[in-house]
Structures are given as C-alpha cells and as structure tokens.
Design an enzyme around this catalytic site. Structure first.
Site, PDB file in Angstrom:
ATOM      1  N   ASN A 143       0.813  -1.228   0.000  1.00  0.00           N
ATOM      2  CA  ASN A 143       0.000   0.000   0.000  1.00  0.00           C
ATOM      3  C   ASN A 143       0.847   1.280   0.000  1.00  0.00           C
ATOM      4  O   ASN A 143       0.427   2.306  -0.534  1.00  0.00           O
ATOM      5  CB  ASN A 143      -1.032  -0.012   1.139  1.00  0.00           C
ATOM      6  CG  ASN A 143      -0.409  -0.103   2.513  1.00  0.00           C
ATOM      7  OD1 ASN A 143       0.763  -0.471   2.657  1.00  0.00           O
ATOM      8  ND2 ASN A 143      -1.168   0.219   3.528  1.00  0.00           N
ATOM      9  N   PRO A 167       9.821  -7.455  -1.025  1.00  0.00           N
ATOM     10  CA  PRO A 167       8.672  -6.541  -1.145  1.00  0.00           C
ATOM     11  C   PRO A 167       7.389  -7.334  -1.419  1.00  0.00           C
ATOM     12  O   PRO A 167       7.444  -8.534  -1.686  1.00  0.00           O
ATOM     13  CB  PRO A 167       9.039  -5.705  -2.365  1.00  0.00           C
ATOM     14  CG  PRO A 167       9.825  -6.642  -3.233  1.00  0.00           C
ATOM     15  CD  PRO A 167      10.564  -7.567  -2.296  1.00  0.00           C
ATOM     16  N   ALA A 168       6.265  -6.649  -1.397  1.00  0.00           N
ATOM     17  CA  ALA A 168       4.985  -7.301  -1.696  1.00  0.00           C
ATOM     18  C   ALA A 168       4.957  -7.728  -3.157  1.00  0.00           C
ATOM     19  O   ALA A 168       5.546  -7.063  -4.022  1.00  0.00           O
ATOM     20  CB  ALA A 168       3.839  -6.350  -1.402  1.00  0.00           C
ATOM     21  N   GLY A 220       2.693  -5.303   7.569  1.00  0.00           N
ATOM     22  CA  GLY A 220       1.648  -6.011   6.833  1.00  0.00           C
ATOM     23  C   GLY A 220       0.501  -6.339   7.758  1.00  0.00           C
ATOM     24  O   GLY A 220       0.298  -5.669   8.781  1.00  0.00           O
ATOM     25  N   SER A 221      -0.212  -7.395   7.425  1.00  0.00           N
ATOM     26  CA  SER A 221      -1.415  -7.725   8.192  1.00  0.00           C
ATOM     27  C   SER A 221      -1.069  -8.364   9.534  1.00  0.00           C
ATOM     28  O   SER A 221       0.000  -8.978   9.699  1.00  0.00           O
ATOM     29  CB  SER A 221      -2.276  -8.681   7.374  1.00  0.00           C
ATOM     30  OG  SER A 221      -1.531  -9.852   7.108  1.00  0.00           O
ATOM     31  N   GLU A 242       4.798  -3.930  12.309  1.00  0.00           N
ATOM     32  CA  GLU A 242       3.880  -2.811  12.023  1.00  0.00           C
ATOM     33  C   GLU A 242       2.667  -3.435  11.356  1.00  0.00           C
ATOM     34  O   GLU A 242       2.718  -3.794  10.176  1.00  0.00           O
ATOM     35  CB  GLU A 242       4.549  -1.814  11.069  1.00  0.00           C
ATOM     36  CG  GLU A 242       5.745  -1.099  11.650  1.00  0.00           C
ATOM     37  CD  GLU A 242       5.355  -0.012  12.631  1.00  0.00           C
ATOM     38  OE1 GLU A 242       4.161   0.286  12.775  1.00  0.00           O
ATOM     39  OE2 GLU A 242       6.267   0.523  13.269  1.00  0.00           O
ATOM     40  N   LEU A 243       1.569  -3.590  12.092  1.00  0.00           N
ATOM     41  CA  LEU A 243       0.472  -4.427  11.608  1.00  0.00           C
ATOM     42  C   LEU A 243      -0.798  -3.625  11.340  1.00  0.00           C
ATOM     43  O   LEU A 243      -0.760  -2.409  11.197  1.00  0.00           O
ATOM     44  CB  LEU A 243       0.232  -5.563  12.613  1.00  0.00           C
ATOM     45  CG  LEU A 243       1.518  -6.333  12.983  1.00  0.00           C
ATOM     46  CD1 LEU A 243       1.238  -7.399  14.019  1.00  0.00           C
ATOM     47  CD2 LEU A 243       2.185  -6.947  11.748  1.00  0.00           C
ATOM     48  N   CYS A 276      -3.001   1.842   6.894  1.00  0.00           N
ATOM     49  CA  CYS A 276      -3.159   1.211   8.199  1.00  0.00           C
ATOM     50  C   CYS A 276      -3.694   2.196   9.229  1.00  0.00           C
ATOM     51  O   CYS A 276      -4.256   1.783  10.232  1.00  0.00           O
ATOM     52  CB  CYS A 276      -1.823   0.641   8.653  1.00  0.00           C
ATOM     53  SG  CYS A 276      -0.507   1.829   8.541  1.00  0.00           S
ATOM     54  N   GLU A 377     -10.720  -4.711   9.883  1.00  0.00           N
ATOM     55  CA  GLU A 377     -10.084  -3.650   9.114  1.00  0.00           C
ATOM     56  C   GLU A 377     -10.740  -3.635   7.719  1.00  0.00           C
ATOM     57  O   GLU A 377     -10.914  -4.703   7.112  1.00  0.00           O
ATOM     58  CB  GLU A 377      -8.591  -3.977   8.985  1.00  0.00           C
ATOM     59  CG  GLU A 377      -7.741  -2.815   8.580  1.00  0.00           C
ATOM     60  CD  GLU A 377      -6.246  -3.187   8.504  1.00  0.00           C
ATOM     61  OE1 GLU A 377      -5.915  -4.376   8.379  1.00  0.00           O
ATOM     62  OE2 GLU A 377      -5.424  -2.253   8.559  1.00  0.00           O
TER      63      GLU A 377
HETATM   64  P1  NAD Z   1       0.050  -8.964   4.002  1.00  0.00           P
HETATM   65  O1  NAD Z   1       0.332  -9.331   5.418  1.00  0.00           O
HETATM   66  O2  NAD Z   1      -0.779  -9.875   3.195  1.00  0.00           O
HETATM   67  O3  NAD Z   1       1.398  -8.770   3.188  1.00  0.00           O
HETATM   68  C1  NAD Z   1       2.451  -7.967   3.667  1.00  0.00           C
HETATM   69  C2  NAD Z   1       3.754  -8.575   3.223  1.00  0.00           C
HETATM   70  O4  NAD Z   1       3.866  -9.865   3.815  1.00  0.00           O
HETATM   71  C3  NAD Z   1       3.882  -8.781   1.719  1.00  0.00           C
HETATM   72  O5  NAD Z   1       5.216  -8.573   1.334  1.00  0.00           O
HETATM   73  C4  NAD Z   1       3.538 -10.252   1.545  1.00  0.00           C
HETATM   74  O6  NAD Z   1       4.147 -10.825   0.424  1.00  0.00           O
HETATM   75  C5  NAD Z   1       4.124 -10.829   2.813  1.00  0.00           C
HETATM   76  N1  NAD Z   1       3.541 -12.092   3.241  1.00  0.00           N
HETATM   77  C6  NAD Z   1       2.287 -12.541   3.069  1.00  0.00           C
HETATM   78  N2  NAD Z   1       2.166 -13.772   3.599  1.00  0.00           N
HETATM   79  C7  NAD Z   1       3.374 -14.111   4.110  1.00  0.00           C
HETATM   80  C8  NAD Z   1       3.899 -15.247   4.781  1.00  0.00           C
HETATM   81  N3  NAD Z   1       3.141 -16.303   5.050  1.00  0.00           N
HETATM   82  N4  NAD Z   1       5.197 -15.219   5.166  1.00  0.00           N
HETATM   83  C9  NAD Z   1       5.976 -14.150   4.901  1.00  0.00           C
HETATM   84  N5  NAD Z   1       5.533 -13.058   4.266  1.00  0.00           N
HETATM   85  C10 NAD Z   1       4.258 -13.019   3.875  1.00  0.00           C
HETATM   86  O7  NAD Z   1      -0.547  -7.513   4.079  1.00  0.00           O
HETATM   87  P2  NAD Z   1      -0.926  -6.564   2.872  1.00  0.00           P
HETATM   88  O8  NAD Z   1      -2.316  -6.887   2.489  1.00  0.00           O
HETATM   89  O9  NAD Z   1       0.128  -6.534   1.836  1.00  0.00           O
HETATM   90  O10 NAD Z   1      -0.842  -5.141   3.584  1.00  0.00           O
HETATM   91  C11 NAD Z   1      -1.903  -4.596   4.214  1.00  0.00           C
HETATM   92  C12 NAD Z   1      -1.775  -4.736   5.719  1.00  0.00           C
HETATM   93  O11 NAD Z   1      -0.588  -4.059   6.141  1.00  0.00           O
HETATM   94  C13 NAD Z   1      -2.916  -4.069   6.440  1.00  0.00           C
HETATM   95  O12 NAD Z   1      -3.340  -4.881   7.504  1.00  0.00           O
HETATM   96  C14 NAD Z   1      -2.281  -2.786   6.960  1.00  0.00           C
HETATM   97  O13 NAD Z   1      -2.922  -2.246   8.077  1.00  0.00           O
HETATM   98  C15 NAD Z   1      -0.877  -3.200   7.229  1.00  0.00           C
HETATM   99  N6  NAD Z   1       0.027  -2.052   7.226  1.00  0.00           N
HETATM  100  C16 NAD Z   1       0.538  -1.647   8.422  1.00  0.00           C
HETATM  101  C17 NAD Z   1       1.370  -0.540   8.471  1.00  0.00           C
HETATM  102  C18 NAD Z   1       1.940  -0.080   9.782  1.00  0.00           C
HETATM  103  O14 NAD Z   1       2.880   0.680   9.757  1.00  0.00           O
HETATM  104  N7  NAD Z   1       1.431  -0.531  10.906  1.00  0.00           N
HETATM  105  C19 NAD Z   1       1.700   0.140   7.290  1.00  0.00           C
HETATM  106  C20 NAD Z   1       1.160  -0.300   6.084  1.00  0.00           C
HETATM  107  C21 NAD Z   1       0.323  -1.423   6.072  1.00  0.00           C
END
Ligand code: NAD
Length: 473
Positions: A143, A167-168, A220-221, A242-243, A276, A377
């Site tokens: 994002n 990265p994503a 991430g999530s 950072e979730l 987030c 969320e």
């Molecule tokens: P996601 O958790 O699906 O993915 C984030 C990253 O994790 C990606 O690089 C993805 O490839 C990786 N990932 C996914 N599954 C994995 C696994 N099993 N093992 C290792 N890596 C894995 O989240 P998303 O949908 O890409 O991002 C959105 C989420 O991120 C939302 O919940 C948002 O609130 C959060 N977010 C938090 C912050 C913060 O600073 N707190 C900032 C931005 C986004």
C-alpha cells in the site's frame, strides 16, 4: 533481484499489473528459498566491513540516496501510480515521505550515543555501547510501496546493519527502483539485497529459520505478523511488527462538525482507504451528527474515482479483486443489519473503470457493534459513522478493539483533548490533526497492531544492541 551487488534473473518470472486498468506492466524474477539464502549469505559477508565504517561514511551514502530520490520524485511517482494505483499527487507525497527517512536516518546515524554509567565501586567503570544487531530481514506491504521500504532500510543501514528485503508481490517494480537508487548512491556490494517473489511464505520461513538473520522487521497484516512472530520465536530473533489497525475517529460534542467532516473525508479516503491508519469507526456526537453527515456525504460524493494518472481523479483503485469483495461484503452486511447508505455502496463498472478494481467512495451511518465493519479492518473507501449520545462513554467505545495503531479526536476543549490523548490505547493520536506522521515522529502500534516503532530517534534503536562493558581499573 539484487543479490550481492548483482542484478539477477531467475528461472521463472511473475507478472505485475496496473490495478486501474488490469494491464500487465512488467515481469519480475520469481525468487525462492535458494535466492533468499544467497542474499542472506551476501548480507552476512558484507556485515563486518559495513558495520565498522564510520557513521559519517554511512550517512554520506544515505544523503546521496535522499538526493537521488528527490531528483527522481516525478518518475518514481508515475511508476507508483501505475503499479499501486494511488493518484499521482499522493504518490509524489509518498516519495517525499520516503526520501525523508533517508535524510532523517543519515542524521541519526551520527547520534548513536552510548552511555558511561557511574559504578558503586571505586575501581570499576561501566560503558554501554550501541552496536548494529546484524543481518536484518525485511518484509514490506504494497500500500505504501516506497516509503515502507525506506522506513526500514534507512535506519538499518544507518545503524550498520545489512539487509535482505522482500517486497509485496503486487509492487516489486517500486522496490526495484529503490534498490537501483541505493546502488547508485554507493551502497556497497551485499549490504542491501532484494528478493522478489510471488510466493512469500517460504521466504518468510527462511528469514525466521536462518540463524544468520538476527532481526526481522515486518509491515503487513496482523495475521501474517503473528505467524512470523511465532516462527521467529525459537531463535529468539529481534522483531518489529507494524500491523493492521482499526482507527476510531472521535468527533466530540463541542467540535466544529464541518471542520471535522472535512478532515474525515480527507484522511478516510487517502489511498482509497488502503492505509493502516485509516479511520474505521467514525464516532460522532448526536448533537452535531446531522451537520457532520451532510458535509461528509457532500464531500465524499464529490470525490472522483479513476486512473490516478489523471489529475482530476482523487480516488484510485483497490489493489485486487479480493479487496473489492471484502469491502462489498462489509457494506452488504452493514446495510442488512440496518446501516443507512448515504452515497456509494457498489463497485464502479462504467466509463472503462470495470477493467480496474474501483469501489465507489461510500458513507454509512447507523453503524453498530454487531456489524463486521465495526471490528474488521476495511482497507477500502468506506466511511462508517457511529452516532453516540454520551460523551463519557466514548473512551471505552474507542478502546473496544484488539487493534491499537491510530486514533483521531476532534474537540475544541483542551482538557477533553488531553484526557482522550492520555486514555486512548493507540500508538498514534491525531488531535484535530489528520496527518500525525513524519520521519521525525515515532510510528507504531499497541495491542494487535504490533510492536516497535519506526521513524524518529526510536527507529534506529530497533537495529541496535546495547553492550555493557564493566572495566576494573
Ligand atoms: P500482508 O500481510 O498480506 O502482506 C504484507 C507482506 O507480507 C507482503 O510482502 C507479503 O508478500 C508478505 N507475506 C504474506 N504472507 C506471508 C507469509 N506467510 N510469510 C511471509 N511473508 C508473507 O498484508 P498486505 O495486504 O500486503 O498489507 C496490508 C496490511 O498491512 C494491512 O493490515 C495494513 O494495516 C498493514 N500495514 C501496516 C502498516 C503499519 O505501519 N502498521 C503500514 C502499512 C500497512
């Protein structure tokens, strides 16, 4: 991929798409465990030399990277808009924010102070020294596909750590652009490595299980964060998480409802709600609810969705089909349980937007705690308004969530502002302020929103160990 100073391809590639048009915009190497291991080995080999350099040397490279990023603000923003979808103006702001971390941590590198501590024994001296933790593994989301990288890379490199970053899968092109820039800025071979991949889980596991990794930093999530924290536990690796979030946006009875509604419309629809710190529950006191909803609805109905490359569009697409489904499910559930739909409420399937993932900017009122949107969320352009009647209840209502990232308060009463600021169980509180973020300010959450802070003085601490020396003299 960028491993040990070499740009590498792989047996397989994966495609990258523009979420506004559905068009393929690139292909990148699909790395796996083998590449992750090679990158970790390279980072480990580079660690000794990099961590022994002076902070001044490391800072020079980060300053250079900051200069390059600002010089390329336009091209990086265009790439981001094509790959991630946010409108060009928002992408420009993100590139600036991303560059701010490079400059801030170039400065902080030189302020990694230890301590001398008086001893109770006359023949003893204590010195506490700060040292780089070692090889860092970083995983970032789509994002904010440039700033979430520099928020980790800049403090890690400043502290003297070496890094492997994954990265994503939907935004690898932005990551590649950042690493090209680091290479050009003079980051030495092996110090920063990039592994792109369509399947994140095996790489995540390698990061957790490989004993050369001393620190894992993840954005991430919450679901994936918990999984990684669990897998990193057997080796007691340092972790930063950072979730997700579920931000309350509180409009008190004494607030100016028009001002607050304008603020809510701005912050809720940033990045089409895919942030987030996006408000997820907008609590408005009943005495001003009508005026607030009128202004909010008018503003939101006026937002134009479309391709972010066109400056008249202020709402871009969602990241992918499942994101649309999640938003649609939450809205349907809320309406079925009695919420009132003021505007929006459906996917946009006209004017060519059907090829992308556009959801109409939406306002709901009458949202209650029985609805999915009240707890989950959303990550989409939906503003759920909850009308409350007793000012004394608001703190408990706002804190009634497992998340604890951001919260917002609108009030003109300074005592109330302070009480809410102190009582809210969230890491970031905007008081009459919709943008409480900066490279200089600590960013991070409580409860299920994670642990650790990024940015600020604290951001570099995440990459440092404290070593105590006791000297008998
Ligand atoms: P996601 O958790 O699906 O993915 C984030 C990253 O994790 C990606 O690089 C993805 O490839 C990786 N990932 C996914 N599954 C994995 C696994 N099993 N093992 C290792 N890596 C894995 O989240 P998303 O949908 O890409 O991002 C959105 C989420 O991120 C939302 O919940 C948002 O609130 C959060 N977010 C938090 C912050 C913060 O600073 N707190 C900032 C931005 C986004």
């Amino acid at each position: 991929m960028y491993i040990n100073g070499v740009w590498q391809s792989c047996e397989n590639n994966f495609d990258v798409f523009n979420p506004a048009t559905g068009e393929k915009i690139g292909e990148v190497a699909d790395g796996g465990v083998q590449q992750a291991r090679a990158a970790i080995d390279a980072a480990d080999a580079a660690f000794g030399e990099w961590s022994r350099r002076t902070a001044y040397d490391r800072a020079e490279i980060l300053y250079k990277a900051w200069e390059l990023m600002m010089a390329r603000q336009s091209e990086l923003s265009e790439l981001m808009t094509c790959e991630q979808g946010k409108p060009l103006k928002a992408a420009r702001n993100e590139v600036k924010y991303a560059a701010d971390f490079l400059r801030w941590f170039a400065e902080e590198a030189k302020r990694v102070y230890g301590q001398t501590i008086p001893s109770a024994r006359p023949d003893q001296r204590f010195i506490a020294l700060k040292q780089a933790v070692g090889v860092v593994a970083a995983i970032t989301p789509w994002n904010y596909p440039i700033s979430m990288l520099t928020r980790k890379l800049a403090p890690a490199l400043a502290a003297g750590c070496t890094v492997v970053l994954k990265p994503a899968e939907s935004t690898p092109l932005c990551a590649i652009a950042v690493f090209k820039l680091l290479e050009e800025a003079g980051v030495p071979v092996g110090v920063a490595n990039l592994v792109t991949a369509s399947q994140p889980a095996p790489i995540g596991r390698e990061f957790c299980e490989n004993s050369l990794i001393r620190k894992l930093t993840f954005t991430g999530s919450t679901a994936v964060g918990k999984l990684l924290a669990r897998d990193a536990a057997p080796q007691l690796k340092r972790i930063s998480m950072e979730l997700g979030g579920h931000a309350p946006f509180i409009v008190c009875e004494d607030a100016d409802p028009v001002h607050a509604a304008k603020g809510a419309a701005l912050v809720k629809f940033l990045n089409a709600g895919q942030a987030c710190i996006s408000p997820n529950r907008i609590y408005v006191h009943e005495s001003i609810a009508e005026r607030f909803l009128e202004t909010l609805t008018e503003r939101v109905a006026g937002l134009r969705a479309g391709n972010g490359m066109d400056p008249s569009n202020s709402i871009g697409p969602l990241v992918a089909e499942p994101a649309l489904d999640k938003v649609a499910r939450q809205v349907e559930d809320a309406v079925a349980k009695g919420a009132h739909l003021h505007t929006g409420g459906s996917r946009i399937l006209e004017n060519g937007l059907e090829k992308g993932y556009f959801y109409a900017p939406t306002v709901l009122s009458g949202v209650t705690d029985t609805m999915q949107i009240y707890r989950e969320e959303t990550f989409g352009p939906v503003a759920p308004v909850v009308i409350y009647n007793d000012q004394d209840d608001i703190l408990a209502l706002a804190n009634d969530t497992n998340y604890g990232l951001a919260a917002y308060v609108y009030t003109q009463n300074i005592s109330r502002a302070m009480r809410l600021f102190e009582g809210l169980q969230f890491g970031i509180i905007g008081v009459n302020d919709i943008n409480p973020t900066s490279a200089a300010a600590p960013f991070g959450g409580m409860k299920m929103s994670g642990m650790g802070r990024e940015g600020a003085q604290e951001g570099i601490e995440e990459y440092l160990e404290t070593k105590l020396g006791g000297f008998s003299v």
